[in-house]
Design a protein around this motif. Structure first.
Motif, PDB file in Angstrom:
ATOM      1  N   ASP A  87       0.825  -1.210   0.000  1.00  0.00           N
ATOM      2  CA  ASP A  87       0.000   0.000   0.000  1.00  0.00           C
ATOM      3  C   ASP A  87       0.858   1.259   0.000  1.00  0.00           C
ATOM      4  OD1 ASP A  87      -2.176  -1.553   0.010  1.00  0.00           O
ATOM      5  OD2 ASP A  87      -2.843  -1.065   2.042  1.00  0.00           O
ATOM      6  N   LEU A  88       1.928   1.198   0.758  1.00  0.00           N
ATOM      7  CA  LEU A  88       2.811   2.364   0.809  1.00  0.00           C
ATOM      8  C   LEU A  88       3.499   2.561  -0.530  1.00  0.00           C
ATOM      9  CD1 LEU A  88       4.401   1.855   4.357  1.00  0.00           C
ATOM     10  CD2 LEU A  88       2.641   3.518   3.676  1.00  0.00           C
ATOM     11  N   VAL A  89       3.910   1.457  -1.142  1.00  0.00           N
ATOM     12  CA  VAL A  89       4.573   1.546  -2.442  1.00  0.00           C
ATOM     13  C   VAL A  89       3.635   2.163  -3.472  1.00  0.00           C
ATOM     14  CG1 VAL A  89       5.659   0.242  -4.304  1.00  0.00           C
ATOM     15  CG2 VAL A  89       6.026  -0.458  -1.919  1.00  0.00           C
ATOM     16  N   GLU A  90       2.402   1.655  -3.503  1.00  0.00           N
ATOM     17  CA  GLU A  90       1.453   2.183  -4.489  1.00  0.00           C
ATOM     18  C   GLU A  90       1.157   3.652  -4.182  1.00  0.00           C
ATOM     19  OE1 GLU A  90       1.342   0.381  -6.790  1.00  0.00           O
ATOM     20  OE2 GLU A  90       1.360  -1.701  -6.154  1.00  0.00           O
ATOM     21  N   GLY A  91       1.049   3.937  -2.909  1.00  0.00           N
ATOM     22  CA  GLY A  91       0.783   5.329  -2.524  1.00  0.00           C
ATOM     23  C   GLY A  91       1.893   6.250  -3.003  1.00  0.00           C
ATOM     24  N   LEU A  92       3.123   5.849  -2.777  1.00  0.00           N
ATOM     25  CA  LEU A  92       4.248   6.682  -3.203  1.00  0.00           C
ATOM     26  C   LEU A  92       4.319   6.760  -4.728  1.00  0.00           C
ATOM     27  CD1 LEU A  92       6.843   5.524  -0.539  1.00  0.00           C
ATOM     28  CD2 LEU A  92       6.080   7.887  -0.892  1.00  0.00           C
ATOM     29  N   GLY A  93       3.961   5.666  -5.376  1.00  0.00           N
ATOM     30  CA  GLY A  93       4.025   5.631  -6.832  1.00  0.00           C
ATOM     31  C   GLY A  93       3.054   6.590  -7.501  1.00  0.00           C
ATOM     32  N   ALA A  94       2.121   7.130  -6.711  1.00  0.00           N
ATOM     33  CA  ALA A  94       1.186   8.106  -7.278  1.00  0.00           C
ATOM     34  C   ALA A  94       1.834   9.482  -7.400  1.00  0.00           C
ATOM     35  CB  ALA A  94      -0.059   8.194  -6.397  1.00  0.00           C
ATOM     36  N   PHE A  95       3.003   9.640  -6.804  1.00  0.00           N
ATOM     37  CA  PHE A  95       3.673  10.944  -6.828  1.00  0.00           C
ATOM     38  C   PHE A  95       4.913  10.901  -7.719  1.00  0.00           C
ATOM     39  CE2 PHE A  95       1.406  10.676  -2.830  1.00  0.00           C
ATOM     40  CZ  PHE A  95       0.658  11.843  -2.893  1.00  0.00           C
ATOM     41  N   GLY A  96       5.280  12.057  -8.215  1.00  0.00           N
ATOM     42  CA  GLY A  96       6.502  12.159  -8.999  1.00  0.00           C
ATOM     43  C   GLY A  96       7.722  12.130  -8.100  1.00  0.00           C
ATOM     44  N   THR A  97       8.849  11.885  -8.699  1.00  0.00           N
ATOM     45  CA  THR A  97      10.085  11.764  -7.925  1.00  0.00           C
ATOM     46  C   THR A  97      10.465  13.085  -7.252  1.00  0.00           C
ATOM     47  OG1 THR A  97      11.323  12.178  -9.962  1.00  0.00           O
ATOM     48  CG2 THR A  97      11.045   9.892  -9.295  1.00  0.00           C
ATOM     49  N   ALA A  98      10.171  14.192  -7.896  1.00  0.00           N
ATOM     50  CA  ALA A  98      10.526  15.481  -7.307  1.00  0.00           C
ATOM     51  C   ALA A  98       9.727  15.713  -6.028  1.00  0.00           C
ATOM     52  CB  ALA A  98      10.300  16.607  -8.311  1.00  0.00           C
ATOM     53  N   THR A  99       8.462  15.396  -6.078  1.00  0.00           N
ATOM     54  CA  THR A  99       7.614  15.565  -4.892  1.00  0.00           C
ATOM     55  C   THR A  99       8.104  14.685  -3.750  1.00  0.00           C
ATOM     56  OG1 THR A  99       5.694  16.135  -6.238  1.00  0.00           O
ATOM     57  CG2 THR A  99       5.252  15.280  -4.017  1.00  0.00           C
ATOM     58  N   ILE A 100       8.417  13.447  -4.050  1.00  0.00           N
ATOM     59  CA  ILE A 100       8.870  12.534  -3.005  1.00  0.00           C
ATOM     60  C   ILE A 100      10.212  13.001  -2.423  1.00  0.00           C
ATOM     61  CG2 ILE A 100       9.675  10.170  -2.573  1.00  0.00           C
ATOM     62  CD1 ILE A 100       7.572   9.303  -4.701  1.00  0.00           C
ATOM     63  N   HIS A 101      11.090  13.438  -3.282  1.00  0.00           N
ATOM     64  CA  HIS A 101      12.383  13.955  -2.838  1.00  0.00           C
ATOM     65  C   HIS A 101      12.191  15.117  -1.856  1.00  0.00           C
ATOM     66  CE1 HIS A 101      16.298  15.991  -3.171  1.00  0.00           C
ATOM     67  NE2 HIS A 101      15.666  17.058  -3.582  1.00  0.00           N
ATOM     68  N   GLU A 102      11.312  16.030  -2.184  1.00  0.00           N
ATOM     69  CA  GLU A 102      11.072  17.177  -1.310  1.00  0.00           C
ATOM     70  C   GLU A 102      10.399  16.727  -0.012  1.00  0.00           C
ATOM     71  OE1 GLU A 102      11.985  20.272  -1.710  1.00  0.00           O
ATOM     72  OE2 GLU A 102      12.548  20.395  -3.819  1.00  0.00           O
ATOM     73  N   ALA A 103       9.425  15.832  -0.163  1.00  0.00           N
ATOM     74  CA  ALA A 103       8.689  15.366   1.005  1.00  0.00           C
ATOM     75  C   ALA A 103       9.608  14.647   1.996  1.00  0.00           C
ATOM     76  CB  ALA A 103       7.554  14.439   0.570  1.00  0.00           C
TER      77      ALA A 103
END
Lengths: 231, 231, 231, 231, 231, 231
Positions: free
Chosen positions: E14-30
């Motif tokens: 679930d966490l993987v799919e959740g993260l996969g909904a975001f772009g890499t830039a967003t995840i990097h910042e988050a």
């Protein structure tokens, strides 16, 4: 692949020594501005200047097995030339290989990959021209070729060709061209000595080489001030 | 293109000598952290430290014709600054050009391309900062500009600007800014001398520069153990 | 982010000194051919060879604030290891930082970015291994971490790990592995000493290491002439 | 440093549109083979072709604060040109900045550093020419300049200059030269159209441009077989 | 070396799919602006966007043996992450490896080296992020590790970590941080959506983020003309 | 230097077409893992796949004169292969040269330097593999060679050799080896088709290629948990 040619024709020792009296830049020019290996190859210490007959080695990336095979094929006056089949920054050669080569009268190594043991090589006076200095060690798993023509740092080198290396880099002179290139290098050196003396006395190359007319023909303008639209 | 400006305004000799007493890092900082040429420019031997007024040369790739034109425009205290119009790793300058320049009192060469004759340049004590060392020779076919503002290694350099170069690299100080930058460099050097003494005595920059509060405000935390989710 | 770990476990001094007696290539091999930092890290002067316990610093690009924070965490026998969070060629460390570190007994700096004041560092005998030499100065605006595990030039380094650096580059030995790696390095060095003597006496590695049979199994052929379709 | 020039002279819109009808290669040639930014700048998607008046931004490495300041200075028909003061691969601009710029009629971004949100930029049809694509984000800590002349990817760009960008890269045309370059581009395009037709019909450039004589004078030899010493 | 860990803890699907909904830039910042792999890794075709749990592979240069070992350890939802122990531009993975991985539900490959069969990978819809595309093939001679923590393109990746990749590049989220980063990404996305709407309506980030005061404090000056000594 | 060989032996058309049916990776493997040009050569658009007989051109840096000379030597089924004598990022070839070549039935260009007019080349369906895309134009001042063996991107190419290029890069097959390589490529392709089918059905290469025993012999260990001293 997987071939060691045990009997190669080496350039005459006299030609090798003759060429070794000149710097790589002079030889490159004397040869029609060719033969230079890519400038990424740098000596591990300053001041070395050697000439030798090429023993060529084609190695797999990060695998120095064939270097060990090549040692046996080397004799006095040779120079080991090593090229990986794909880019590798591994440290293929170091003090132990250099010790074995020095014992046989080999004059140095030219390698389009990494070397290591820089301090020891410097202390031994055994010069190496390499793409990088790298701690990373190699394996001995994949065979390659010895004394087969290779491309090293952008130039083709055949076994027995003359390789000259100094602080400026590395040049190769094909065996068949060695005598001609040596003669041309001598002629060039004489001309350069005359130019050197002239320049020291203040003469300008513009005058000495008669460039002024050609420059004017190309449209060169001398102005005292930059034109508005100059740049 | 194809212009030689024969009359340029050089920065006052006193300012040049004054700036030459400082290292490139100090001058860069004194100038508001600017003026540094890209770090790809490296000296061909260690220990050189020169300052001079720029004579600028724009050359075609692998063509050093304009360097010969530029020699005539050089005078005592100058420094030759050469930039190709497109990347070139050729060896544009060597011993002969250096001999002619040295005769005229030029202090060195800065070139965003290759040079050669490293051993001879070192022996002559004529320093060159270059992108690479390269055996590959140049032609004399295409004209360019002398003493027109150029971009060299990422910075604009106008003729007559001060260029300072040492083991750390190269900086340019625009002529109009030279006096101010010199004053700022002197002030900075004094502060650094004081800091040096303090650091030798064991003082911390954290205390000397009063950083602790600012760091705390930014949220810096001192812990004795890395938190679980630390990284 | 924004953490300084003030209490770290350093590798035993005896192990550090023991490892420091070996070159980086030997340690790398003794450790199973790992631990080498990328060859882009080069010493600012030749001949340095140091070992120390890592104090790690994670810095923002072109921002050396955390280096100043890290100085306070250093003690005798440490080595400062600095990695930017994104590529930066700025000059993060120079003479002043080195002065403060030298006062505390720090043995050198390893940084995957730029340094400056090369002449002063050389004169001080304080070695730095860096990605480049760069005049460009840094700001003090963004916090990072001290003594948190980092990746530097491609290898993970934890605070207290042993870092050894010499003319060949830099290797890290994890604290937990130091004793084993030291023992392996000693064993390797003995074997190499024997090989060195053998090679000096003219023995071939082909024979000494029994490679001939393995090479033949792989299909290596010795020929006196290159086959037509050889290449 | 720390200056925003709020009132700049932009090149006439007609000239900008006129130049925008030509490809960057044509404009570069029409301008005497200059004005090209370094080829490291690449578009994030294929097929974009824009021309605009430069709003210039000088940013600290990995710090995009001044980009936000610059947005306010932009107007319809501009193109944002960003250069870091030291190499940085951070992602300075992305979808949000692009959205704000697109609202103001800005036609694209040229940046000698990284950008991100490539998928979104493509979907928006807002082109960016950058050194790299990079996830790494920036801070907002250090000020720089807006609408002060900068060096970007090796070329000086003043605010109000024309910048044209397409699949081949980026060129700058100084404001003062725009009319002349436009005229030259038109003339060149006509000549090229004639050449294109001729080449399609099988004519050789050797004949069309009368190169044969010049080649023979240079010594070009046509042979049916490679001479023995050919290479 | 030479270890395959057969049982790893994967991040919750679930966490993987959740993260996969975001772009890499967003995840990097988050994630506090970290986790980004070096920008040298690029997708072989545009438009791919995947998230998966890392199966890590450490390979010898130009040797893909361990990739074959790793396939067996992969399961649905994984992403293969490959790092060579020393730089290699060889093509380690291609269509056949991709076919085997796709059969097991693996979502893509991240490799700090070369890949090949780009046309086939594109047709299959199996994305690869690589350092280069390279024809050069690999051998199967040297063992390495599977599911041991590695450093890939500058970041540490442990088996089971979440790796997200899109047109902007690649980020890793440590398993332990996945839930927090997901929450932060969601919060960030909301803020960005609001900003996007505001920017589309013409609001300036200067106002929206209240930057004007901070800029003024730093000394930013708005002028209508560049001061004489401006640069 | 300065030679045009007007009569070369081309590889049989049937062999060329036969090889052109395979991808570059397959041909490289079929040829004993050699013949690959350096991966820095990339196609200007995706999806092109061509094979042709090499017409070789040696050019001076930033000088495309010999390309014009070479056009006349080209015939239907050829592929133009261009190498500069020293690194150059200039744009040597573009739409006009491509138009002339396309008229003669030439299938594409491989150049270890820059090209331009990417949009036009794409529209024409005339593929170019180049080191970079570059606006910078060339001069016509210095002669070179046509149909003399050259080194291009690290591999020797003789006139008449087969060159195959696709999305993965470029490979050369010497004329004398073409028939053997074609046979080997066919054999390889059959084996790969069988493997592809097997992998799609879930078979593992570990089993299909019988790797398990060899891996065990090398010492590969399967564990359920990473040993303490694992890394």
């Amino acid at each position: 692949m997987g071939i060691v040619v045990t009997s190669i024709e080496r350039t005459d020792r006299d030609l090798v020594e003759g060429l070794g009296a000149f710097g790589t830049a002079t030889i490159h020019e004397a040869q029609g501005r060719t033969g230079d290996l890519a400038p990424r190859l740098r000596p591990v210490y300053a001041g070395a200047h050697v000439a030798g007959t090429a023993v060529t080695v084609s190695v797999a990336p990060a695998d120095n097995w064939m270097v060990h095979v090549a040692i046996e094929q080397c004799q006095d006056g040779d120079l080991l030339v090593v090229a990986p089949t794909s880019r590798s920054d591994a440290g293929f050669v170091g003090e132990l290989v250099a010790t074995a080569l020095q014992h046989r009268g080999v004059r140095g190594i030219v390698i389009d990959a990494g070397c290591r043991d820089v301090a020891e090589l410097t202390a031994m006076g055994f010069p190496v021209w390499s793409r990088c200095v790298s701690v990373f060690g190699t394996v001995k798993e994949t065979i390659g070729d010895v004394n087969v023509p290779i491309v090293c740092a952008g130039r083709r080198i055949a076994p027995g060709d003359v390789v000259v290396a100094d602080d400026d880099g590395v040049v190769v002179v094909p065996r068949a061209a060695a005598a001609d290139v040596l003669a041309a290098a001598r002629a060039r050196e004489e001309r350069e000595a005359a130019s050197r003396a002239a320049y020291r006395a203040g003469e300008l190359s513009l005058d000495r080489s008669g460039m002024r007319e050609a420059l004017a023909e190309k449209g060169l303008r001398y102005v005292t001030e930059l034109p508005e639209d100059g740049r």
